[in-house]
Design an enzyme around this catalytic site. Structure first.
Site, PDB file in Angstrom:
ATOM      1  N   GLY A   2       0.720  -0.967   0.113  1.00  0.00           N
ATOM      2  CA  GLY A   2       0.127  -0.105  -0.022  1.00  0.00           C
ATOM      3  C   GLY A   2       0.775   1.309  -0.047  1.00  0.00           C
ATOM      4  O   GLY A   2       2.162   1.245  -0.014  1.00  0.00           O
ATOM      5  N   ASN A  44     -10.502  10.508  -1.337  1.00  0.00           N
ATOM      6  CA  ASN A  44     -11.161  11.357  -0.446  1.00  0.00           C
ATOM      7  C   ASN A  44     -10.200  12.191   0.281  1.00  0.00           C
ATOM      8  O   ASN A  44     -10.509  13.424   0.546  1.00  0.00           O
ATOM      9  CB  ASN A  44     -11.443  10.541   0.852  1.00  0.00           C
ATOM     10  CG  ASN A  44     -12.655   9.241   0.254  1.00  0.00           C
ATOM     11  OD1 ASN A  44     -13.685   9.557  -0.167  1.00  0.00           O
ATOM     12  ND2 ASN A  44     -12.190   8.078   0.605  1.00  0.00           N
ATOM     13  N   TYR A  83     -14.203   3.344  10.905  1.00  0.00           N
ATOM     14  CA  TYR A  83     -12.649   3.344  10.866  1.00  0.00           C
ATOM     15  C   TYR A  83     -11.874   3.766  11.931  1.00  0.00           C
ATOM     16  O   TYR A  83     -11.147   3.148  12.549  1.00  0.00           O
ATOM     17  CB  TYR A  83     -12.138   4.248   9.359  1.00  0.00           C
ATOM     18  CG  TYR A  83     -10.803   4.514   9.411  1.00  0.00           C
ATOM     19  CD1 TYR A  83     -10.140   3.571   9.050  1.00  0.00           C
ATOM     20  CD2 TYR A  83     -10.576   5.858   9.804  1.00  0.00           C
ATOM     21  CE1 TYR A  83      -8.630   4.009   9.042  1.00  0.00           C
ATOM     22  CE2 TYR A  83      -9.173   6.222   9.783  1.00  0.00           C
ATOM     23  CZ  TYR A  83      -8.128   5.272   9.483  1.00  0.00           C
ATOM     24  OH  TYR A  83      -6.794   5.573   9.449  1.00  0.00           O
ATOM     25  N   ASP A 104     -15.417  16.417   9.970  1.00  0.00           N
ATOM     26  CA  ASP A 104     -14.266  16.832   9.709  1.00  0.00           C
ATOM     27  C   ASP A 104     -13.756  17.505  11.168  1.00  0.00           C
ATOM     28  O   ASP A 104     -14.618  18.465  11.678  1.00  0.00           O
ATOM     29  CB  ASP A 104     -14.213  17.913   8.516  1.00  0.00           C
ATOM     30  CG  ASP A 104     -13.277  17.347   7.220  1.00  0.00           C
ATOM     31  OD1 ASP A 104     -12.824  16.161   7.406  1.00  0.00           O
ATOM     32  OD2 ASP A 104     -13.681  18.024   6.387  1.00  0.00           O
ATOM     33  N   PHE A 138     -13.798  21.826   1.301  1.00  0.00           N
ATOM     34  CA  PHE A 138     -14.968  21.792   2.132  1.00  0.00           C
ATOM     35  C   PHE A 138     -14.914  22.938   3.476  1.00  0.00           C
ATOM     36  O   PHE A 138     -14.086  22.526   4.266  1.00  0.00           O
ATOM     37  CB  PHE A 138     -14.835  20.301   2.810  1.00  0.00           C
ATOM     38  CG  PHE A 138     -14.993  19.338   1.830  1.00  0.00           C
ATOM     39  CD1 PHE A 138     -15.740  19.243   0.617  1.00  0.00           C
ATOM     40  CD2 PHE A 138     -14.226  18.270   1.916  1.00  0.00           C
ATOM     41  CE1 PHE A 138     -16.024  18.396  -0.287  1.00  0.00           C
ATOM     42  CE2 PHE A 138     -14.017  17.125   0.875  1.00  0.00           C
ATOM     43  CZ  PHE A 138     -14.985  17.338  -0.268  1.00  0.00           C
ATOM     44  N   ARG A 145      -4.344  20.955   8.900  1.00  0.00           N
ATOM     45  CA  ARG A 145      -3.841  19.502   9.410  1.00  0.00           C
ATOM     46  C   ARG A 145      -2.335  19.806   9.380  1.00  0.00           C
ATOM     47  O   ARG A 145      -1.738  20.462   8.984  1.00  0.00           O
ATOM     48  CB  ARG A 145      -4.331  18.567   8.249  1.00  0.00           C
ATOM     49  CG  ARG A 145      -5.917  18.246   8.051  1.00  0.00           C
ATOM     50  CD  ARG A 145      -6.431  17.517   9.045  1.00  0.00           C
ATOM     51  NE  ARG A 145      -7.903  17.091   9.018  1.00  0.00           N
ATOM     52  CZ  ARG A 145      -8.832  17.923   9.276  1.00  0.00           C
ATOM     53  NH1 ARG A 145      -8.498  19.289  10.150  1.00  0.00           N
ATOM     54  NH2 ARG A 145      -9.754  17.461   9.213  1.00  0.00           N
ATOM     55  N   SER A 191      -3.558   6.220  13.800  1.00  0.00           N
ATOM     56  CA  SER A 191      -4.006   7.395  13.350  1.00  0.00           C
ATOM     57  C   SER A 191      -4.277   8.596  13.987  1.00  0.00           C
ATOM     58  O   SER A 191      -4.834   8.180  15.328  1.00  0.00           O
ATOM     59  CB  SER A 191      -5.041   7.099  12.129  1.00  0.00           C
ATOM     60  OG  SER A 191      -5.693   8.550  11.983  1.00  0.00           O
ATOM     61  N   THR A 223      -6.609   9.981  14.138  1.00  0.00           N
ATOM     62  CA  THR A 223      -8.340  10.071  14.091  1.00  0.00           C
ATOM     63  C   THR A 223      -8.696   9.628  15.647  1.00  0.00           C
ATOM     64  O   THR A 223      -9.784   9.675  16.129  1.00  0.00           O
ATOM     65  CB  THR A 223      -8.722   9.124  13.078  1.00  0.00           C
ATOM     66  OG1 THR A 223     -10.209   9.090  13.024  1.00  0.00           O
ATOM     67  CG2 THR A 223      -8.518   7.782  13.229  1.00  0.00           C
ATOM     68  N   ASP A 260      -4.416 -12.844   2.349  1.00  0.00           N
ATOM     69  CA  ASP A 260      -5.117 -12.108   3.262  1.00  0.00           C
ATOM     70  C   ASP A 260      -4.958 -12.273   4.609  1.00  0.00           C
ATOM     71  O   ASP A 260      -4.782 -13.491   5.005  1.00  0.00           O
ATOM     72  CB  ASP A 260      -6.644 -12.333   2.985  1.00  0.00           C
ATOM     73  CG  ASP A 260      -7.628 -11.884   3.705  1.00  0.00           C
ATOM     74  OD1 ASP A 260      -7.248 -10.875   4.523  1.00  0.00           O
ATOM     75  OD2 ASP A 260      -9.041 -11.798   3.540  1.00  0.00           O
ATOM     76  N   LYS A 281      -9.260   1.867  14.834  1.00  0.00           N
ATOM     77  CA  LYS A 281      -7.982   2.217  15.503  1.00  0.00           C
ATOM     78  C   LYS A 281      -8.089   2.288  16.785  1.00  0.00           C
ATOM     79  O   LYS A 281      -6.920   2.039  17.749  1.00  0.00           O
ATOM     80  CB  LYS A 281      -7.245   3.632  14.813  1.00  0.00           C
ATOM     81  CG  LYS A 281      -7.221   3.508  13.247  1.00  0.00           C
ATOM     82  CD  LYS A 281      -6.223   2.458  12.817  1.00  0.00           C
ATOM     83  CE  LYS A 281      -6.088   2.282  11.463  1.00  0.00           C
ATOM     84  NZ  LYS A 281      -5.314   1.255  11.030  1.00  0.00           N
ATOM     85  N   ILE A 308       1.993   3.815   2.464  1.00  0.00           N
ATOM     86  CA  ILE A 308       2.498   3.863   3.423  1.00  0.00           C
ATOM     87  C   ILE A 308       3.498   2.637   3.493  1.00  0.00           C
ATOM     88  O   ILE A 308       4.898   2.770   3.662  1.00  0.00           O
ATOM     89  CB  ILE A 308       2.100   4.255   4.746  1.00  0.00           C
ATOM     90  CG1 ILE A 308       1.079   5.540   4.734  1.00  0.00           C
ATOM     91  CG2 ILE A 308       3.114   4.447   5.843  1.00  0.00           C
ATOM     92  CD1 ILE A 308       0.124   5.595   5.951  1.00  0.00           C
TER      93      ILE A 308
END
Ligand code: UD1
Length: 341
Positions: free
Chosen positions: A14, A203, A154, A301, A223, A236, A128, A130, A62, A158, A16
């Protein structure tokens, strides 16, 4: 000695993960990659080969398939694991929460169970910022800030993932663990050979900026324009993906040093940047006038968040090497290169 430091990298094809492979090899580790390519491009192995000079071992599995993953552990004695394999699209996770809980949590649990069973000493988890949710008044977040309410399934994976890691550590599993909380990874490898391959319309901001500039998308929508920030747009902490990759290497080396057996560490530059500033930097670097407009706020957000990165600086001796300008330049180089591939 190098052949003894095999690192299992789940999700290593992927965005990262692929950059981290190059950093691991530079640092003398031997990455063994477990990825089923459901969210990665099939050209990634040959691209990595061009950068590092040889093809690392890719195993198409997987990580939710525990029997298949077990065979990988039987074939290799790992000195450590970096666990990237997970879904990451916030909006999709709201629509299909069970898909996210199943994949992200089962993959983590399988990998941890096998790590403990096969006595792998060190584990680095892909977390994250997040997990902080909406940080409120405090924009510059430290690791000890209580976790917030995640805005999405999501984000919950985490938060729950970090709780699982804490419990596994407390159980005297023998596993040393670092959870890295990424801020906003952007950019691409300076060689232009690897970068982000968004599937469908992205996104995230940077692929939308470069994709709009190259003509893949008509217009970028920013946005929200009345947030309480210097120019009304969200703030950010954008970090170059190679700096983030290096943080994984430093985390493994820190665990190997035996100085600590459990840490949670922010990986960000420590600087906050508004969206308009990103656009301004992009236009200056690319000499392209970006077609953008303001649109409504995106639900969920966070207004403003950036890292307090002292822990990464002092504990891991990790400092970002690249500037925002470098990151934007490399993202733009990558976009242009992809178009000509
Ligand atoms: C998002 C996720 C976060 C995840 C991270 C991974 C949300 C709410 N958060 O972070 O959980 O860990 O990606 O990289 O999705 N923007 C625009 N126009 C666009 C795209 C983005 O204005 O077309 C703005 C966003 O509103 C935001 C900023 O750019 O203010 C950065 O957005 P994005 O790249 O999606 O990252 P985050 O929202 O910070």
């Amino acid at each position: 000695m190098n052949h003894q430091r095999k690192i299992l990298v789940t999700g290593g094809a992927g965005f990262i993960g692929s950059h981290t492979i190059t950093a691991l090899v530079s640092a003398g580790f031997t990455p063994i990659i477990a990825d089923d390519f459901r969210n990665a491009d099939s050209s990634v192995p040959s691209r990595i080969e061009k950068i590092i000079g040889h093809l690392p071992e890719f195993i198409m599995i997987d990580v939710c398939d525990k029997e298949a993953l077990k065979q990988v552990f039987e074939q290799h004695a790992f000195a450590g694991i970096i666990h990237f394999a997970a879904y990451k699209a916030v909006g999709e996770s709201v629509e299909f929460p069970l898909k996210y809980y199943r994949n992200n949590l089962l993959g983590l649990i399988n990998t941890l169970e096998l790590a403990v069973q096969f006595k792998v000493p060190n584990f680095v988890f892909s977390s994250s910022c997040t997990v902080y949710g909406e940080p409120g008044e405090l924009k510059e977040v430290t690791e000890d800030l209580p976790k917030g309410l995640a805005a999405s399934p999501y984000g919950n994976t985490k938060i729950i993932g970090e709780e699982i890691l804490k419990d596994v550590h407390h159980s005297n599993s023998g596993l040393n663990i670092i959870s890295l909380r990424y801020f906003n990874p952007i950019g691409a490898h300076p060689s232009g050979l690897i970068g982000e391959f968004p599937i469908g319309k992205p996104n995230n901001l940077l692929p939308m900026v470069t994709g709009t500039a190259i003509g893949k998308y008509d217009q970028l929508t920013v946005f929200g324009n009345d947030y309480p920030t210097s120019d009304g747009t969200c703030v950010r902490d954008y970090i170059h993906v190679m700096d983030l990759a290096t943080a994984h290497v430093k985390a493994l080396e820190f665990l190997e040093s035996g100085k600590s057996s459990f840490e949670t560490i922010n990986v960000g530059t420590g600087a906050g940047t508004t969206i308009l500033k990103v656009i301004q930097v992009f236009e200056a670097i690319s000499e392209v006038k970006l077609n953008w407009k303001f649109g409504p706020k995106r639900p969920g957000d966070v207004v403003e968040i950036f890292a307090k990165a002292d822990k990464a600086n002092h504990l891991l001796n990790w400092y970002p090497k690249y500037t925002l300008e470098d990151s934007v330049q490399h993202a733009w180089n990558w976009e242009k290169k992809l178009q000509n591939d």
